[in-house]
Design a protein around this motif. Structure first.
Motif, short mmCIF file in Angstrom:
data_model
loop_
_atom_site.label_atom_id
_atom_site.label_comp_id
_atom_site.label_asym_id
_atom_site.label_seq_id
_atom_site.Cartn_x
_atom_site.Cartn_y
_atom_site.Cartn_z
N THR A 22 46.28 -4.23 -0.75
CA THR A 22 45.67 -4.25 0.58
C THR A 22 46.70 -3.98 1.68
O THR A 22 46.45 -3.21 2.59
CB THR A 22 44.98 -5.61 0.81
N CYS A 72 34.19 -5.98 2.09
CA CYS A 72 35.23 -5.97 1.07
C CYS A 72 34.79 -6.92 -0.03
O CYS A 72 33.73 -7.55 0.09
CB CYS A 72 36.59 -6.40 1.64
N SER A 73 35.55 -7.05 -1.09
CA SER A 73 35.17 -7.96 -2.17
C SER A 73 35.20 -9.41 -1.73
O SER A 73 34.35 -10.20 -2.13
CB SER A 73 36.13 -7.81 -3.36
N ALA A 74 36.20 -9.76 -0.92
CA ALA A 74 36.28 -11.14 -0.45
C ALA A 74 35.02 -11.49 0.32
O ALA A 74 34.45 -12.58 0.14
CB ALA A 74 37.53 -11.33 0.40
N ILE A 114 42.33 -18.46 -7.60
CA ILE A 114 43.43 -17.51 -7.35
C ILE A 114 43.65 -17.27 -5.87
O ILE A 114 42.84 -17.64 -5.03
CB ILE A 114 43.15 -16.15 -8.04
N TYR A 116 44.39 -13.84 -3.78
CA TYR A 116 44.53 -12.38 -3.81
C TYR A 116 45.06 -11.89 -2.46
O TYR A 116 44.79 -10.77 -2.04
CB TYR A 116 43.19 -11.70 -4.13
N SER A 161 40.82 -11.13 -13.36
CA SER A 161 41.97 -10.67 -12.57
C SER A 161 43.28 -11.02 -13.25
O SER A 161 43.37 -12.05 -13.94
CB SER A 161 41.94 -11.35 -11.20
N ASP A 189 33.66 -12.03 -9.94
CA ASP A 189 34.56 -11.28 -9.07
C ASP A 189 35.33 -10.32 -9.96
O ASP A 189 36.23 -10.71 -10.68
CB ASP A 189 35.50 -12.26 -8.35
N ALA A 191 36.81 -7.48 -8.71
CA ALA A 191 37.33 -6.61 -7.65
C ALA A 191 38.21 -5.48 -8.17
O ALA A 191 38.12 -4.35 -7.70
CB ALA A 191 38.07 -7.44 -6.61
N SER A 192 39.07 -5.80 -9.12
CA SER A 192 40.07 -4.81 -9.56
C SER A 192 39.69 -4.13 -10.87
O SER A 192 40.58 -3.66 -11.58
CB SER A 192 41.42 -5.49 -9.75
N SER A 210 35.74 -4.02 -5.69
CA SER A 210 36.32 -3.46 -4.47
C SER A 210 36.11 -1.96 -4.46
O SER A 210 36.43 -1.28 -5.44
CB SER A 210 37.82 -3.75 -4.39
N HIS A 212 37.78 -0.01 -2.55
CA HIS A 212 39.06 0.63 -2.22
C HIS A 212 40.11 0.45 -3.31
O HIS A 212 41.27 0.74 -3.10
CB HIS A 212 39.58 0.08 -0.89
N LYS A 213 39.72 -0.06 -4.46
CA LYS A 213 40.70 -0.16 -5.55
C LYS A 213 40.48 1.03 -6.48
O LYS A 213 40.65 2.16 -6.05
CB LYS A 213 40.61 -1.53 -6.20
C1 LIG Z 1 41.66 -7.58 -4.56
C2 LIG Z 1 40.87 -8.72 -5.03
C3 LIG Z 1 40.02 -9.40 -4.16
C4 LIG Z 1 39.92 -9.04 -2.72
O1 LIG Z 1 39.36 -7.78 -2.62
P1 LIG Z 1 39.07 -7.10 -1.22
O2 LIG Z 1 38.04 -6.08 -1.55
O3 LIG Z 1 40.34 -6.50 -0.77
O4 LIG Z 1 38.57 -8.16 -0.31
C5 LIG Z 1 39.24 -10.42 -4.66
N1 LIG Z 1 39.30 -10.78 -5.95
C6 LIG Z 1 40.11 -10.16 -6.82
C7 LIG Z 1 40.10 -10.57 -8.25
C8 LIG Z 1 40.92 -9.10 -6.39
O5 LIG Z 1 41.71 -8.46 -7.27
#
Ligand SMILES: *Cc1c(COP(=O)(O)O)cnc(C)c1O
Length: 400
Positions: A22, A72-74, A114, A116, A161, A189, A191-192, A210, A212-213
């Motif tokens: 990020t 975003c994911s958060a 976690i 992040y 994650s 979650d 996200a990645s 996410s 953007h990942k």
């Molecule tokens: C990157 C990440 C987030 C946050 O993601 P954003 O889209 O940047 O808010 C949340 N959880 C995990 C597991 C992540 O790797």
């Protein structure tokens, strides 16, 4: 700040061997997403219509019934927790983070608590959720999960994650089956993650990715869910979601990125990543003071990374000194710092462009040579490095 400004290294050139971070602008946004975001920008649109279109694309990409796009994911985590607490009741949505006596417990394995860049428990609490811990830092068991589920909860959250404890956690499929048996919605979650089919298999109620990942979209979160829950997540925009909304350019950009992700030539992409890894292996394999190894991704994403173990006595410096010197040079080279305290740096091949892999290898060798020649390494203890990093993170003051 024109495109030329950034192409010319306006703020200083960055080589990103760290991965999607990020703080570095996440990823290069794919050209389809840039075009879509630009295309919608001069027009008025119905956001409801755009999000309904997004829902269809998300369903196709993930196998979920429906979905929506968040900031975003958060934000996706917070709004998913909110959805599980309020459902689609507009009054309850408006009242958050006050839950007004509604069930607000959110079950989370301790090893999944976690950070992040921000703490995931805060993402839960923002929605009025109350974290209920399962197990210890590196050990959780089904009987503990079962007991918490029996006591009742608004939701359970499962995090996939590299940040999570890497041992002792309950596997996702077993966790999901237990939640289903107790009728507690499961939020994952992811996200990645590269594989978007988790909502389908092993079957979670809400999966969050996410944009953007791996998907190479603009900043955004992709929520893929059972239809009723997707709706309850989207309706949070009438409440706490307003503070974390995504606009038309973001929604269109994410839709385009998702569509192009589905058509992606992952074999070719992986071939390019492997080429970077073999060029590093060749350049760094015999360097005194380094042990190199190719390691798989921690959560099973289809990629590998280079792990470099620094032997301080031979290299002439500690791993964290190497990381700092790579970062402080020109161009700035960023490596993953995950296991730095164990003397390891990790280099990610995904975002490197022509010639950059060679630049990274050359600079590593140059930094080692300099440290040995000038005996200026092995002087910063890990604790002091960590303290300096924490101070640097807090040092932002805006333009001077
Ligand atoms: C990157 C990440 C987030 C946050 O993601 P954003 O889209 O940047 O808010 C949340 N959880 C995990 C597991 C992540 O790797």
């Amino acid at each position: 700040m024109s495109e030329e400004f950034f192409r010319g290294g306006g703020f200083g050139r960055i080589i990103n061997a760290a991965g999607t971070m990020t703080g570095l602008g996440a990823n290069r946004i794919c050209k389809e997403a840039i075009a879509a975001a630009a295309a919608v920008s001069p027009y008025f649109v119905s956001i409801d219509q755009l999000q309904a279109k997004a829902s269809k694309v998300i369903a196709r990409a993930t196998g979920a019934e429906a979905g929506c796009i968040t900031a975003c994911s958060a934000a996706g985590v917070t709004l998913s927790v909110a959805a599980c607490i309020t459902g689609d009741d507009p009054e309850k949505i408006e009242r958050l983070p006050d839950c007004g006596g509604e069930q607000n417990k959110v079950i989370l394995q301790s090893g999944h608590s976690i950070n992040y860049g921000a703490n995931i428990e805060q993402a839960i609490r923002l929605a009025g959720g109350r974290v209920v811990a399962v197990g210890g830092a590196t050990e959780a068991n089904i009987y503990q999960l079962r007991a918490r589920l029996r006591e009742g909860a608004a939701a359970a959250l499962y995090v996939v994650s590299h940040h999570c404890a890497q041992e002792g956690m309950i596997p996702l499929d077993e966790f999901a089956a237990e939640c289903r048996a107790h009728n507690v919605p499961l939020i994952a979650d992811m996200a990645s993650e590269y594989n978007l089919r988790v909502a389908e298999d092993p079957g979670v109620d809400i999966a969050i990715y996410s944009a953007h990942k791996f998907i190479a979209g603009p900043t955004g979160g992709i929520v893929a869910a059972r239809a009723g829950l997707a709706r309850a997540v989207y309706l949070q925009n009438r409440g706490i979601g307003r503070q974390m909304k995504i606009g038309k350019e973001g929604i269109c950009g994410v839709i385009a990125a998702l569509e192009s992700h589905l058509l992606r030539d992952s074999k070719e992409e992986q071939r390019q990543w492997r080429a970077v890894l073999s060029s590093w292996a060749k350049a760094l394999g015999e360097v005194r003071g380094l042990q190199i190894e190719t390691i798989p991704d921690w959560t099973g994403n289809p990629m590998e990374r280079l792990q470099v173990t620094v032997i301080p006595g031979e290299a002439g410096l500690f791993a964290w000194e190497l990381a700092a010197r790579l970062r402080d040079g020109d161009p700035m080279i960023f490596a993953r710092e995950q296991f730095l305290e164990h003397g390891r740096l990790i280099f990610d091949p995904c975002h490197l462009q022509d010639g950059e892999a060679e630049d990274v290898a050359r600079r590593i060798i140059a930094v080692l040579d300099d440290a040995r020649k000038n005996k200026n390494g092995c002087c910063l203890r890990w604790g002091d490095y960590k303290k300096a990093e924490a101070e640097a993170a807090m040092s932002w003051r805006g333009e001077r």
